[in-house]
Design a protein around this motif. Structure first.
Motif, PDB file in Angstrom:
ATOM      1  N   ARG A 161      38.148  39.304 -14.882  1.00 48.31           N
ATOM      2  CA  ARG A 161      38.739  40.642 -14.892  1.00 48.31           C
ATOM      3  C   ARG A 161      39.119  41.109 -16.287  1.00 48.31           C
ATOM      4  O   ARG A 161      39.266  42.303 -16.512  1.00 48.31           O
ATOM      5  N   ASN A 182      36.114  43.239 -17.983  1.00 47.02           N
ATOM      6  CA  ASN A 182      35.963  44.693 -17.791  1.00 47.02           C
ATOM      7  C   ASN A 182      37.309  45.416 -17.812  1.00 47.02           C
ATOM      8  O   ASN A 182      37.442  46.528 -17.311  1.00 47.02           O
ATOM      9  N   LEU A 210      40.060  45.088 -16.243  1.00 49.17           N
ATOM     10  CA  LEU A 210      40.951  45.235 -15.086  1.00 49.17           C
ATOM     11  C   LEU A 210      42.258  44.522 -15.383  1.00 49.17           C
ATOM     12  O   LEU A 210      43.306  44.852 -14.839  1.00 49.17           O
ATOM     13  N   THR A 237      34.983  55.574 -20.076  1.00 53.62           N
ATOM     14  CA  THR A 237      34.315  54.873 -18.984  1.00 53.62           C
ATOM     15  C   THR A 237      33.070  54.110 -19.420  1.00 53.62           C
ATOM     16  O   THR A 237      32.367  53.559 -18.585  1.00 53.62           O
ATOM     17  N   GLN A 282      32.964  50.428 -18.269  1.00 54.58           N
ATOM     18  CA  GLN A 282      32.721  50.259 -16.837  1.00 54.58           C
ATOM     19  C   GLN A 282      31.260  50.546 -16.477  1.00 54.58           C
ATOM     20  O   GLN A 282      30.724  50.012 -15.528  1.00 54.58           O
ATOM     21  N   ILE A 296      31.243  44.863 -11.587  1.00 59.61           N
ATOM     22  CA  ILE A 296      31.940  43.702 -11.010  1.00 59.61           C
ATOM     23  C   ILE A 296      31.859  43.765  -9.493  1.00 59.61           C
ATOM     24  O   ILE A 296      31.872  44.850  -8.904  1.00 59.61           O
ATOM     25  N   PHE A 324      33.517  41.864  -5.961  1.00 59.59           N
ATOM     26  CA  PHE A 324      34.665  41.048  -5.568  1.00 59.59           C
ATOM     27  C   PHE A 324      34.369  40.241  -4.312  1.00 59.59           C
ATOM     28  O   PHE A 324      33.499  40.587  -3.513  1.00 59.59           O
ATOM     29  N   ASN A 376      35.550  45.056  -1.124  1.00 60.67           N
ATOM     30  CA  ASN A 376      36.285  46.242  -1.598  1.00 60.67           C
ATOM     31  C   ASN A 376      35.446  47.513  -1.551  1.00 60.67           C
ATOM     32  O   ASN A 376      35.542  48.365  -2.426  1.00 60.67           O
ATOM     33  N   ALA A 384      27.703  48.215  -7.656  1.00 57.22           N
ATOM     34  CA  ALA A 384      27.971  47.807  -9.035  1.00 57.22           C
ATOM     35  C   ALA A 384      26.752  48.023  -9.924  1.00 57.22           C
ATOM     36  O   ALA A 384      26.877  48.108 -11.143  1.00 57.22           O
TER      37      ALA A 384
END
Ligand SMILES: Nc1ncnc2c1ncn2[C@@H]1O[C@H](COP(=O)(O)OP(=O)(O)OP(=O)(O)O)[C@@H](O)[C@H]1O
Ligand SMILES: [Mg+2]
Lengths: 318, 247
Positions: free
Chosen positions: B47, B50, B52, B75, B78, B83, B85, B89, B152
């Motif tokens: 994380r 990127n 997070l 941005t 990103q 990514i 998870f 999500n 993603a």
């Protein structure tokens, strides 16, 4: 698509349950026996079907109807046979008075409905603003968050009736030029301010209930804090709190009657006026019936939304 | 030149030291697997890449540029790093198509027809194009995870981070997701993969890093790391896995 290596998909030699026989220690088995169980002869037969069971179909319904008739019939008999019943009937259920009062009370009820709808719209928006401000992250927003918390504490802590009187009488009495002077307006504002404090908390619980991973996903896609809220968090939060909001809608419908204390000619006020001149309370019963007519279907609707929501959650849980 | 370089990465959660001076290089087109016990900091490391999670100390560069460099814009990072998870999500209130096109439409300001076309293209790679109108809860776990990977990939990132993407799946659904990752490797995507599937790590990784208490204590080609681990922590970790029948 470029082919991967020629391994069977899904078998990387892991998490694959080996047959029990391979894992267990065979030391306990006598020579000549195996751990393979003999094939069973077949499952036991299904339960015998019964012919149509009229008892199971009708008896519960009969019993419940009978008990309803007995209880309510009993109540009716008890009430109407009471010595005071004719007086009660004349005071509260006098048909002539009811008919005479109905047009004004209904007229007043229209005011209730108008205030209710406008207040609903204002509360929906204002409470959302409060909830969003309160859920903003980052130290920059700390003073804003504190203000919102203060607001909610104050307006949830005060009786709506007190606010209605304070705003509805107090502000018009100031005679500030440029501000509206009607009690109806300021009473409505008081209702909006008071209810918004509750609804903001409902919204916030909905926002908090959205899984943290949703925020992470949205942020990782490059959405800004604001876009994350609008496109990812709020739609889910609103869906979460819809049942709770329905109850607020019903409660507000009744509480609009609070405005009658500052002289707004709503259904209750009109009924009171009629009562004051005739010394008969049937007009209030008319108002009561109108309120029930409006709230009961809404309460049923709220129940239905609740049930549907529960079903959805159960479905998602499995 | 390496695609990602990590130097002295350190992260505390409160008083708890979660990442302790981590150094790592990932070359272009390389696939690096991170393994390690639960709580060793694998997800946090991922994380950080990127943003997070913001590290307390250390440097991460992507293509030679620090990830905090303003040239990435709001941005850009990103867009270049995707990514996925463990818990997918996906946005439950959006259809598969809407899940995929949300960021291209709202962040990259792509035209709608273009975004749709791109979504269909990515979904068809994963043989998921039948499900564009479906909602996440109507899909199996494996299908949801494939959609999450597709989402993603919408912005054509150079780097894909995968965090235990098969850990929530039923065993029979694991294969379909792992196969996709294999295909992505063939396509030359740079990937950092956190996984508990040691067999898969051995198969797909160019390099395996073992994390223990926030440090990369051993890194090596998978063949060597799995057959002859050097560090005692790695040896204990692997022998436990073997003892529990997972390797
Ligand atoms: N947002 C957070 N706030 C506080 N502590 C956190 C947070 N995220 C992770 N931690 C803690 O940091 C440590 C490392 O977490 P991390 O998720 O990186 O481990 P992991 O190696 O991915 O473990 P797992 O295999 O269980 O996913 C854990 O002790 C965890 O409790
Ligand atoms: Mg993790």
């Amino acid at each position: 698509m470029v082919a991967g290596r020629s391994r069977p998909a899904g078998n990387y030699g892991l998490n694959v349950h080996r047959p029990i026989a391979d894992q267990t220690d065979r030391g306990g088995l006598r020579p000549g026996t195996t751990s393979i169980r003999p094939a069973p002869e077949g499952p036991p037969p299904p339960p015998r079907k019964r012919s149509f069971d009229w008892r199971a179909a009708f008896v519960p319904g009969l019993i419940s109807s009978a008990s309803i008739i007995i209880v309510f019939g009993g109540l009716y008999w008890l009430i109407t046979s009471a010595e005071q019943w004719p007086r009660i009937k004349a005071q509260f259920f006098n048909l002539d008075h009811m008919i005479a009062a109905a047009p004004r009370v209904a007229q007043g009820f229209l005011t209730n409905l108008q205030v209710w709808l406008i207040a609903l719209a204002c509360i929906g928006v204002w409470a959302l603003v409060l909830a969003v401000l309160r859920s903003l992250r980052g130290p920059v927003f700390a003073p804003l968050r504190l203000l919102v918390v203060l607001y909610i504490d104050i307006f949830r802590g005060l009786p709506a009736l007190l606010l209605v009187i304070l705003f509805g009488f107090g502000i018009p009495a100031l005679n500030i030029p440029g501000l509206p002077n009607s009690g109806l307006f300021w009473g409505g504002v008081a209702m909006v301010l008071s209810y918004s404090a509750y609804v903001a908390e409902i919204y916030r619980s909905g926002i908090d209930a959205v899984h943290e991973g949703q925020r992470a996903a949205a942020r990782s896609l490059g959405l800004s804090e604001w876009q994350t809220l609008i496109y990812a968090i709020l739609p889910q939060a609103l869906r979460n709190v819809l049942p709770a909001l329905m109850n607020i809608v019903v409660a507000l419908q009744k509480d609009v009657a609070l405005l009658s204390v500052i002289g707004v000619r709503d259904a209750v006020r009109e009924a009171q006026i009629y009562t004051a001149t005739t010394f008969n309370y049937s007009a209030l019963v008319v108002a009561a019936l109108l309120f029930l007519l409006a709230t009961v279907p809404m309460a049923r609707l709220a129940d239905w939304v609740n049930r549907r929501d529960r079903a959805r959650r159960l479905q998602m849980a499995d | 030149m390496s695609d990602i370089t990590i130097r002295g990465l350190t992260k505390y959660f409160g008083d708890r030291l979660v990442l302790d001076r981590v150094d790592l290089d990932v070359d272009k087109h390389e696939v690096v697997c991170l393994i390690g016990a639960s709580g060793s900091g694998k997800s946090t490391l991922l994380r950080c890449i990127n943003r997070l999670v913001e590290p307390d100390h250390g440097q991460i560069t992507l293509g030679g540029l620090s990830i905090t460099d303003p040239r990435f814009g709001r941005t850009g990072l990103q867009q270049r790093v995707g990514i996925v998870f463990q818990s997918y999500n996906l946005f439950p209130h959006l259809s598969v198509l809407e899940n995929l096109t949300l960021a291209p439409l709202k962040v990259q300001k792509m035209a709608r027809p273009q975004a749709k076309a791109r979504a269909h293209e990515v979904l068809s790679l994963f043989s998921m194009e039948r499900f564009t109108a479906a909602y996440p809860e109507q899909l199996s776990g494996g299908q949801q995870q494939r959609v999450a990977i597709a989402r993603a990939l919408m912005t054509q990132p150079d780097v894909l981070l995968l965090d235990e993407v098969t850990a929530a799946l039923d065993p029979e659904l694991v294969g379909e997701v792992l196969k996709i990752i294999h295909d992505l490797k063939q396509r030359g995507l740079t990937m950092v993969i956190v996984t508990h599937e040691m067999g898969f790590a051995r198969d797909v990784a160019d390099r395996v890093c073992f994390l223990s208490e926030g440090r990369i204590v051993e890194e090596d080609a998978p063949a060597r790391l799995f057959s002859a681990p050097q560090h005692p922590a790695t040896q204990t970790f692997l022998s436990r896995l073997i003892a529990s029948g997972r390797v």
